[in-house]
Design a protein around this motif. Structure first.
Motif, PDB file in Angstrom:
ATOM      1  N   GLN A 396       0.844  -1.182   0.000  1.00 27.33           N
ATOM      2  CA  GLN A 396       0.000   0.000   0.000  1.00 27.33           C
ATOM      3  C   GLN A 396       0.890   1.245   0.000  1.00 27.33           C
ATOM      4  O   GLN A 396       1.782   1.356   0.831  1.00 27.33           O
ATOM      5  CB  GLN A 396      -0.861   0.027   1.274  1.00 27.33           C
ATOM      6  N   PRO A 397       0.676   2.188  -0.899  1.00 30.72           N
ATOM      7  CA  PRO A 397       1.504   3.404  -0.902  1.00 30.72           C
ATOM      8  C   PRO A 397       1.284   4.214   0.371  1.00 30.72           C
ATOM      9  O   PRO A 397       0.178   4.230   0.920  1.00 30.72           O
ATOM     10  CB  PRO A 397       1.001   4.175  -2.134  1.00 30.72           C
ATOM     11  N   PRO A 398       2.313   4.889   0.869  1.00 32.56           N
ATOM     12  CA  PRO A 398       2.146   5.730   2.055  1.00 32.56           C
ATOM     13  C   PRO A 398       1.040   6.767   1.843  1.00 32.56           C
ATOM     14  O   PRO A 398       1.025   7.473   0.830  1.00 32.56           O
ATOM     15  CB  PRO A 398       3.514   6.411   2.202  1.00 32.56           C
ATOM     16  N   GLY A 399       0.121   6.814   2.784  1.00 29.70           N
ATOM     17  CA  GLY A 399      -0.953   7.788   2.709  1.00 29.70           C
ATOM     18  C   GLY A 399      -2.060   7.445   1.741  1.00 29.70           C
ATOM     19  O   GLY A 399      -3.044   8.193   1.625  1.00 29.70           O
ATOM     20  N   ARG A 400      -1.950   6.297   1.059  1.00 25.64           N
ATOM     21  CA  ARG A 400      -2.972   5.938   0.071  1.00 25.64           C
ATOM     22  C   ARG A 400      -3.374   4.471   0.201  1.00 25.64           C
ATOM     23  O   ARG A 400      -3.268   3.701  -0.745  1.00 25.64           O
ATOM     24  CB  ARG A 400      -2.465   6.215  -1.347  1.00 25.64           C
ATOM     25  N   PRO A 401      -3.833   4.069   1.376  1.00 28.71           N
ATOM     26  CA  PRO A 401      -4.235   2.666   1.518  1.00 28.71           C
ATOM     27  C   PRO A 401      -5.505   2.367   0.742  1.00 28.71           C
ATOM     28  O   PRO A 401      -6.359   3.241   0.562  1.00 28.71           O
ATOM     29  CB  PRO A 401      -4.474   2.533   3.031  1.00 28.71           C
ATOM     30  N   ARG A 402      -5.585   1.167   0.256  1.00 30.16           N
ATOM     31  CA  ARG A 402      -6.820   0.685  -0.359  1.00 30.16           C
ATOM     32  C   ARG A 402      -7.073  -0.688   0.236  1.00 30.16           C
ATOM     33  O   ARG A 402      -6.569  -1.699  -0.241  1.00 30.16           O
ATOM     34  CB  ARG A 402      -6.697   0.640  -1.889  1.00 30.16           C
ATOM     35  N   PHE A 403      -7.832  -0.698   1.338  1.00 29.68           N
ATOM     36  CA  PHE A 403      -7.981  -1.905   2.126  1.00 29.68           C
ATOM     37  C   PHE A 403      -8.690  -2.995   1.330  1.00 29.68           C
ATOM     38  O   PHE A 403      -9.615  -2.734   0.579  1.00 29.68           O
ATOM     39  CB  PHE A 403      -8.728  -1.576   3.423  1.00 29.68           C
ATOM     40  N   GLY A 404      -8.220  -4.220   1.544  1.00 29.18           N
ATOM     41  CA  GLY A 404      -8.708  -5.348   0.760  1.00 29.18           C
ATOM     42  C   GLY A 404      -7.774  -5.701  -0.384  1.00 29.18           C
ATOM     43  O   GLY A 404      -7.904  -6.757  -0.986  1.00 29.18           O
TER      44      GLY A 404
END
Length: 607
Positions: A396-404
């Motif tokens: 996950q990129p720092p500051g840009r999570p995309r859960f799942g």
């Protein structure tokens, strides 16, 4: 078929090996606290400066040379995660030797296979029991020495090499090239015998420099020196990567050998890390411990409401980041603020109080758990990788999570989805092959692409979702194909359920083996004024069976009837690494579990 890749952030080193960073950091900032060691009382942490660590590494390296270790030889290390593991690792790299990690609970047969396959010439063990295991395994092997940490081998080797000049170590160190082999990291062996992955100094440098360059800002707290407590096994590539990230990046490193919550949580509280590298198991246990503590204090309903608010708050933040909404509204923000002190702050304090970001790897993190932690103020960057990819290849990129999802390819890496859904990857982190096994190497490396054996999909922004593993696909006798991962993940959400193995290959329907969390089960019984059902009694406890049946029904709601679990068995104890049913990264060894519980599986279908 889809591809997605990113240009590199860090430049691969043109010369030198991993040990160089120890000497470079010490030369540049000798007083920097590079590591912290547990004091003899087990409570305080004693600082180790960059210069002090360099001198210890040099002393042990000279002892290794005096003890007969030669450039390019392979030396095994069989110990839990402790300071001396790191010390020996860098001493071995300083003399140009290859580190062969051996998981400390390995059987004599496993140890013999790895030592023989690697052609190791010496072994570092933690204590007398390990020495006996190696002794039982090494008959006929060309081992020249077994050094025992608890018997004072650090002091012994340092004294042995005292008369050698430091320049001898530096001559060896300067002969190490990026393409030299840093470690023969053996796969977890979920199927068949472990294979030795040839990981070079360049592989590990590319992995760690990329992670540090991209995640530097989130590793530290509020302008502080970043600090990481290493508790994952250093015998696993994930743990080894954490160690190298810290020592290359000037991150203060501590060691904690025991992953059990009763030992890990006090260590986190006293060490106070700024960043956490963990596996989903750790986050699940932290969450479960927080929920039990709230229930025991009579605040269970408050905790559940706080969880719901945290998840909704994180979902709203995620939608805003994607340009799909305005973010949390005033009512949600107020509720979130109300729950911070009684719930979220307590969770952060349990991890030392300074952690605001973390990485999860080893297996996919449950998306709802990721949302809860984000809502509680700790953003978990889920990632994906294998031993063959030197740990992470997506995150996950720092500051840009995309859960799942497990994030996007790391800079300098690429992901390709083959026609059958298999994930292929490439980049400087991909290994050069399996030691002594060209046939197995040829089966997975194709023109620079590594075929992972995992199945997944890429979205339009390059975020990868893992949907299963090719070898784990279950085909029932009616011809229905399914991946067990979704059902297993949903079942593990229930606080009572610790582990789950879905079965059904060549069977008429899908079934499951389930283990219980011992502490959660004891609390569940106490709440109901009942005596806990230990071991095999739990298998026939009707009220407990009904509770697990409700969890199974909830999990089944996510799949079709043909894919749903029709029968299950509660087992008397959890799967563990000690009994060979879990890998070092706590993945299920499906074949081993199926063999160990063959009678129970047969009974499920007979009934």
């Amino acid at each position: 078929m889809r591809d997605f890749g990113l240009p590199p952030l860090a430049t691969a080193p043109a010369t030198g090996g991993l040990a160089d960073s120890v000497y470079e950091v010490a030369g540049r900032d000798p007083g920097l606290v590079q590591l912290s060691r547990r004091a003899p009382d087990g409570e305080a942490w004693l600082p180790v400066t960059a210069a002090g660590f360099r001198d210890e590494v040099t002393g042990v390296a000279k002892g290794l040379l005096a003890g007969g270790v030669r450039f390019g030889e392979r030396v095994a290390v069989m110990a839990r995660t402790r300071y001396e593991w790191t010390l020996f690792c860098y001493a071995l790299w300083s003399v140009g030797a290859t580190v062969v990690p051996v998981y400390p609970t390995s059987s004599a047969e496993q140890v013999r296979w790895i030592l023989a396959d690697a052609r190791a010439t010496a072994v570092v063990v933690e204590h007398a029991d390990h020495a006996m295991t190696v002794g039982a395994a090494c008959d006929g092997l060309p081992l020249r020495a077994i050094w025992e940490l608890d018997a004072g081998c650090v002091e012994e080797l340092t004294a042995l090499g005292r008369d050698l000049p430091d320049s001898v170590v530096h001559r060896h160190r300067r002969a190490v090239a990026p393409e030299s082999v840093a470690t023969l990291a053996y796969t977890s062996g979920t199927t068949g015998r472990p294979k030795g992955c040839v990981i070079t100094h360049a592989n590990l440098a590319a992995e760690c420099d990329t992670l540090f360059a991209g995640w530097r800002d989130v590793l530290a707290g509020q302008g502080e020196q970043p600090a990481v407590l290493a508790f994952l096994p250093l015998s696993h590539i994930y743990g080894l990567m954490v160690q190298v990230v810290c020592l290359r990046g000037g991150v203060r490193l501590g060691h904690q050998p025991d992953l059990a919550p009763a030992a890990l949580l006090p260590a986190l509280a006293s060490f106070r890390p700024t960043y956490l590298f963990a596996v989903p198991y750790v986050f699940e246990k932290v969450f479960d411990a927080a929920r039990r503590a709230a229930q025991q204090a009579g605040r269970g309903k408050l905790f559940d409401r706080a969880v719901a608010v945290a998840v909704r708050h994180a979902e709203a933040e995620q939608r805003r980041e994607r340009g799909e909404g305005p973010g949390p509204g005033p009512v949600l923000r107020t509720a979130h603020a109300v729950f911070d002190r009684p719930v979220y702050a307590r969770l952060r304090a349990a991890l030392g109080g300074r952690v605001r970001h973390a990485t999860s790897g080893g297996s996919t993190l449950d998306p709802e758990l990721g949302l809860f932690f984000a809502g509680a103020g700790i953003v978990i960057h889920d990632g994906y990788g294998l031993t063959e990819t030197t740990a992470a290849i997506t995150s996950q990129p720092p500051g840009r999570p995309r859960f799942g999802t497990v994030g996007r390819p790391l800079p300098g890496c690429a992901v390709h989805i083959a026609a059958d859904g298999e994930i292929w990857v490439r980049g400087d982190v991909v290994f050069s092959g399996y030691h002594g096994d060209p046939e197995a190497t040829g089966a997975v490396l194709h023109d620079g692409w590594f075929a992972t054996g995992d199945v997944g999909r890429l979205d339009e922004d390059g975020f990868l979702t893992i949907t299963g593993r090719k070898k784990d696909i279950i085909v029932t006798s009616s011809g229905k194909s399914l991946s067990p991962q979704l059902l297993e993940e949903r079942l593990r959400r229930h606080p009572l359920i610790s582990q789950c193995l879905v079965v059904g290959d060549d069977r008429p329907f899908v079934a499951a083996l389930i283990t219980l969390d011992a502490e959660a089960a004891e609390h569940w019984h106490r709440e109901r004024g009942r005596r806990p059902s230990p071991g095999r009694e739990a298998m026939v406890d009707q009220e407990l069976h009904a509770e697990i049946q409700r969890a199974v029904s909830m999990a089944n709601s996510a799949v079709s009837r043909a894919e749903s679990i029709r029968a299950f068995r509660i087992l008397p104890g959890e799967f563990s690494t000690a009994d060979g049913l879990l890998t070092p990264s706590l993945k299920l060894r499906r074949g081993a579990i199926a063999r160990a519980y063959a009678a129970e599986i047969d009974e499920l279908y007979a009934s």
